[in-house]
Design a protein around this motif. Sequence first.
Motif, PDB file in Angstrom:
ATOM      1  N   VAL A   1      -6.457  -2.793  -7.622  1.00  0.00           N
ATOM      2  CA  VAL A   1      -5.042  -2.603  -7.259  1.00  0.00           C
ATOM      3  C   VAL A   1      -4.141  -3.382  -8.210  1.00  0.00           C
ATOM      4  CG1 VAL A   1      -3.313  -3.075  -5.465  1.00  0.00           C
ATOM      5  CG2 VAL A   1      -5.475  -1.969  -4.868  1.00  0.00           C
ATOM      6  N   LYS A   2      -4.577  -4.561  -8.621  1.00  0.00           N
ATOM      7  CA  LYS A   2      -3.805  -5.302  -9.637  1.00  0.00           C
ATOM      8  C   LYS A   2      -3.666  -4.466 -10.906  1.00  0.00           C
ATOM      9  CE  LYS A   2      -4.851 -10.085  -8.245  1.00  0.00           C
ATOM     10  NZ  LYS A   2      -5.530  -9.837  -6.959  1.00  0.00           N
ATOM     11  N   ALA A   3      -4.734  -3.777 -11.280  1.00  0.00           N
ATOM     12  CA  ALA A   3      -4.707  -2.955 -12.489  1.00  0.00           C
ATOM     13  C   ALA A   3      -3.772  -1.764 -12.345  1.00  0.00           C
ATOM     14  CB  ALA A   3      -6.121  -2.473 -12.826  1.00  0.00           C
ATOM     15  N   LEU A   4      -3.510  -1.337 -11.110  1.00  0.00           N
ATOM     16  CA  LEU A   4      -2.608  -0.214 -10.851  1.00  0.00           C
ATOM     17  C   LEU A   4      -1.162  -0.658 -10.658  1.00  0.00           C
ATOM     18  CD1 LEU A   4      -4.873   1.703  -8.307  1.00  0.00           C
ATOM     19  CD2 LEU A   4      -4.226   2.528 -10.584  1.00  0.00           C
ATOM     20  N   SER A   5      -0.914  -1.966 -10.756  1.00  0.00           N
ATOM     21  CA  SER A   5       0.404  -2.525 -10.452  1.00  0.00           C
ATOM     22  C   SER A   5       1.173  -2.871 -11.717  1.00  0.00           C
ATOM     23  CB  SER A   5       0.241  -3.779  -9.579  1.00  0.00           C
ATOM     24  OG  SER A   5      -0.448  -3.468  -8.381  1.00  0.00           O
ATOM     25  N   ASP A   6       2.489  -3.000 -11.575  1.00  0.00           N
ATOM     26  CA  ASP A   6       3.334  -3.400 -12.701  1.00  0.00           C
ATOM     27  C   ASP A   6       3.510  -4.911 -12.766  1.00  0.00           C
ATOM     28  OD1 ASP A   6       4.252  -0.744 -13.796  1.00  0.00           O
ATOM     29  OD2 ASP A   6       4.843  -0.523 -11.711  1.00  0.00           O
ATOM     30  N   VAL A   7       3.783  -5.528 -11.615  1.00  0.00           N
ATOM     31  CA  VAL A   7       3.970  -6.978 -11.563  1.00  0.00           C
ATOM     32  C   VAL A   7       3.292  -7.503 -10.298  1.00  0.00           C
ATOM     33  CG1 VAL A   7       5.600  -8.902 -11.677  1.00  0.00           C
ATOM     34  CG2 VAL A   7       6.271  -6.660 -12.577  1.00  0.00           C
ATOM     35  N   ILE A   8       2.465  -8.528 -10.451  1.00  0.00           N
ATOM     36  CA  ILE A   8       1.898  -9.225  -9.301  1.00  0.00           C
ATOM     37  C   ILE A   8       2.885 -10.320  -8.889  1.00  0.00           C
ATOM     38  CG2 ILE A   8       0.001 -10.718  -8.529  1.00  0.00           C
ATOM     39  CD1 ILE A   8      -0.719  -7.752  -8.858  1.00  0.00           C
ATOM     40  N   VAL A   9       2.968 -10.580  -7.580  1.00  0.00           N
ATOM     41  CA  VAL A   9       3.787 -11.689  -7.102  1.00  0.00           C
ATOM     42  C   VAL A   9       2.956 -12.564  -6.176  1.00  0.00           C
ATOM     43  CG1 VAL A   9       5.904 -10.323  -7.235  1.00  0.00           C
ATOM     44  CG2 VAL A   9       4.712 -10.512  -5.048  1.00  0.00           C
ATOM     45  N   THR A  10       3.339 -13.816  -6.073  1.00  0.00           N
ATOM     46  CA  THR A  10       2.829 -14.710  -5.046  1.00  0.00           C
ATOM     47  C   THR A  10       3.955 -14.964  -4.055  1.00  0.00           C
ATOM     48  OG1 THR A  10       3.511 -16.713  -6.212  1.00  0.00           O
ATOM     49  CG2 THR A  10       1.315 -15.840  -6.738  1.00  0.00           C
ATOM     50  N   SER A  11       3.631 -15.614  -2.948  1.00  0.00           N
ATOM     51  CA  SER A  11       4.692 -15.914  -1.986  1.00  0.00           C
ATOM     52  C   SER A  11       5.683 -16.926  -2.545  1.00  0.00           C
ATOM     53  CB  SER A  11       4.096 -16.422  -0.672  1.00  0.00           C
ATOM     54  OG  SER A  11       3.177 -17.458  -0.884  1.00  0.00           O
TER      55      SER A  11
ATOM     56  N   GLU B   1      -8.006   3.768  -4.370  1.00  0.00           N
ATOM     57  CA  GLU B   1      -7.776   5.204  -4.523  1.00  0.00           C
ATOM     58  C   GLU B   1      -6.560   5.664  -3.720  1.00  0.00           C
ATOM     59  OE1 GLU B   1     -10.719   4.560  -1.173  1.00  0.00           O
ATOM     60  OE2 GLU B   1     -10.399   3.773  -3.214  1.00  0.00           O
ATOM     61  N   LYS B   2      -6.341   5.057  -2.555  1.00  0.00           N
ATOM     62  CA  LYS B   2      -5.167   5.407  -1.751  1.00  0.00           C
ATOM     63  C   LYS B   2      -3.890   4.834  -2.366  1.00  0.00           C
ATOM     64  CE  LYS B   2      -7.502   6.049   2.677  1.00  0.00           C
ATOM     65  NZ  LYS B   2      -7.552   5.658   4.110  1.00  0.00           N
ATOM     66  N   PHE B   3      -3.995   3.632  -2.931  1.00  0.00           N
ATOM     67  CA  PHE B   3      -2.827   3.039  -3.585  1.00  0.00           C
ATOM     68  C   PHE B   3      -2.449   3.857  -4.821  1.00  0.00           C
ATOM     69  CE2 PHE B   3      -0.702  -0.173  -6.310  1.00  0.00           C
ATOM     70  CZ  PHE B   3       0.304  -0.558  -5.433  1.00  0.00           C
ATOM     71  N   LYS B   4      -3.449   4.325  -5.555  1.00  0.00           N
ATOM     72  CA  LYS B   4      -3.203   5.155  -6.734  1.00  0.00           C
ATOM     73  C   LYS B   4      -2.475   6.440  -6.335  1.00  0.00           C
ATOM     74  CE  LYS B   4      -5.620   7.105 -10.759  1.00  0.00           C
ATOM     75  NZ  LYS B   4      -5.268   8.544 -10.639  1.00  0.00           N
ATOM     76  N   ALA B   5      -2.926   7.071  -5.254  1.00  0.00           N
ATOM     77  CA  ALA B   5      -2.275   8.298  -4.783  1.00  0.00           C
ATOM     78  C   ALA B   5      -0.850   8.016  -4.311  1.00  0.00           C
ATOM     79  CB  ALA B   5      -3.096   8.914  -3.658  1.00  0.00           C
ATOM     80  N   PHE B   6      -0.650   6.876  -3.678  1.00  0.00           N
ATOM     81  CA  PHE B   6       0.680   6.475  -3.207  1.00  0.00           C
ATOM     82  C   PHE B   6       1.624   6.291  -4.388  1.00  0.00           C
ATOM     83  CE2 PHE B   6       3.560   3.192  -1.228  1.00  0.00           C
ATOM     84  CZ  PHE B   6       4.039   3.995  -0.196  1.00  0.00           C
ATOM     85  N   ARG B   7       1.137   5.666  -5.431  1.00  0.00           N
ATOM     86  CA  ARG B   7       1.950   5.489  -6.645  1.00  0.00           C
ATOM     87  C   ARG B   7       2.291   6.837  -7.262  1.00  0.00           C
ATOM     88  NH1 ARG B   7       2.277   1.059 -10.878  1.00  0.00           N
ATOM     89  NH2 ARG B   7       4.304   2.087 -10.688  1.00  0.00           N
ATOM     90  N   GLU B   8       1.314   7.714  -7.331  1.00  0.00           N
ATOM     91  CA  GLU B   8       1.543   9.024  -7.943  1.00  0.00           C
ATOM     92  C   GLU B   8       2.532   9.858  -7.143  1.00  0.00           C
ATOM     93  OE1 GLU B   8      -2.436  10.483  -8.192  1.00  0.00           O
ATOM     94  OE2 GLU B   8      -2.865   9.416 -10.070  1.00  0.00           O
ATOM     95  N   ALA B   9       2.603   9.617  -5.824  1.00  0.00           N
ATOM     96  CA  ALA B   9       3.560  10.336  -4.978  1.00  0.00           C
ATOM     97  C   ALA B   9       4.979   9.805  -5.132  1.00  0.00           C
ATOM     98  CB  ALA B   9       3.128  10.243  -3.516  1.00  0.00           C
ATOM     99  N   HIS B  10       5.127   8.642  -5.767  1.00  0.00           N
ATOM    100  CA  HIS B  10       6.441   8.032  -5.983  1.00  0.00           C
ATOM    101  C   HIS B  10       6.552   7.582  -7.447  1.00  0.00           C
ATOM    102  CE1 HIS B  10       5.536   7.531  -1.648  1.00  0.00           C
ATOM    103  NE2 HIS B  10       6.812   7.832  -1.506  1.00  0.00           N
ATOM    104  N   PRO B  11       6.584   8.533  -8.371  1.00  0.00           N
ATOM    105  CA  PRO B  11       6.512   8.198  -9.797  1.00  0.00           C
ATOM    106  C   PRO B  11       7.700   7.426 -10.332  1.00  0.00           C
ATOM    107  CG  PRO B  11       7.022  10.524  -9.484  1.00  0.00           C
ATOM    108  CD  PRO B  11       6.670   9.980  -8.134  1.00  0.00           C
ATOM    109  N   ASP B  12       8.825   7.451  -9.614  1.00  0.00           N
ATOM    110  CA  ASP B  12      10.001   6.721 -10.090  1.00  0.00           C
ATOM    111  C   ASP B  12       9.981   5.255  -9.659  1.00  0.00           C
ATOM    112  OD1 ASP B  12      10.235   7.532  -7.436  1.00  0.00           O
ATOM    113  OD2 ASP B  12      12.432   7.526  -7.494  1.00  0.00           O
ATOM    114  N   HIS B  13       9.006   4.862  -8.837  1.00  0.00           N
ATOM    115  CA  HIS B  13       8.921   3.498  -8.334  1.00  0.00           C
ATOM    116  C   HIS B  13       8.033   2.634  -9.236  1.00  0.00           C
ATOM    117  CE1 HIS B  13      10.524   5.414  -4.777  1.00  0.00           C
ATOM    118  NE2 HIS B  13      10.478   4.299  -4.063  1.00  0.00           N
ATOM    119  N   ILE B  14       8.404   1.358  -9.372  1.00  0.00           N
ATOM    120  CA  ILE B  14       7.480   0.396  -9.958  1.00  0.00           C
ATOM    121  C   ILE B  14       6.735  -0.288  -8.804  1.00  0.00           C
ATOM    122  CG2 ILE B  14       8.903   0.017 -12.006  1.00  0.00           C
ATOM    123  CD1 ILE B  14       9.718  -2.710 -10.781  1.00  0.00           C
TER     124      ILE B  14
END
Length: 329
Positions: free
Chosen positions: A126-136, A102-115
Amino acid sequence: MNDQSRPPSGDDLLAEIERLRKERNAVILAHYYQKPEIQDLADFVGDSLQLSQMAAETDADVIAFCGVKFMADTAKILSPEKIVVLPDMDAGCSLEDSCPPEKFKAFREAHPDHIALTYINCSTEVKALSDVIVTSSSAETILEQIPEDQPIIFGPDRHLGGYLNRKFNREMLLWPGVCIVHEAFSETELLKLKAQHPGAPIAAHPECPPAIVEHADYVGSTSGILQFAETFPGDTLIVATEPHIIHQMEKALPEKNFIGAPGADGNCNCNICPYMALNTLEKLYTALRDLEPRIEIEEGLRLQAKQSLDKMLEMASGTIGKGDLGKID
């Protein structure tokens, strides 16, 4: 617990795990940070995503994932038709805990131009709220494909994100999460150890703080560190990641000396992941016997999370479990 439900011990315990492995048509996965006795009986030992991919390619009906919950969740995302069990459902991750959906969702909504470029050490939500997952091992390849003028949120590991920012001169907006294991390393104690072994290189995971990474001769994923262990010149390597990875190094390279980087108390005991340590042979036996605790993910959520994983595989499939973040310049 009555006698019938109590796990056996010793060789009987190993024999029962083997019986249940066959009876359940199960594949046993162990992350590099698991105890040696679990690594030694696993069908596959590796990085989190790499293990999930290998399990998906088998004809197993059951996946027993000896790791932490986000790893078992990833296995279920990739193998929805298989039963996935985790020996201890309390085996979590400080990075996942640091990033509530819920906090990550709000963070994304506060920065709508960011992926959102998100480290795999996060929840399914959080994966579902993300555009691309990365590994190290894939982060570098993926970041290089994103235009420099595209604003990026990177989470949940601020140390990995900060390392990438410095290396590629980016200004990704970092979520403030850390791994408690890698955060525990001490620069002072590391330099003392380096002075005791002046010719030994240091290999570090990028989840380490900058003060540790800047002393490293090599920075990379767990798989990358293992590859470096096979090729570095000399006979002693200082390893700055969870110390159970050294078991695989010692098995492959018994002629070399591997030393775990110390914590603030001067030893590496504080750098053992407390979540990984929750898994035991007895709990693995019970999980195979009862097919519990079982990972369940609602299908709509699974498909949303899978999109960000698929995007990673599209952008960097050749690096998963193989690549690394290279040497420090």
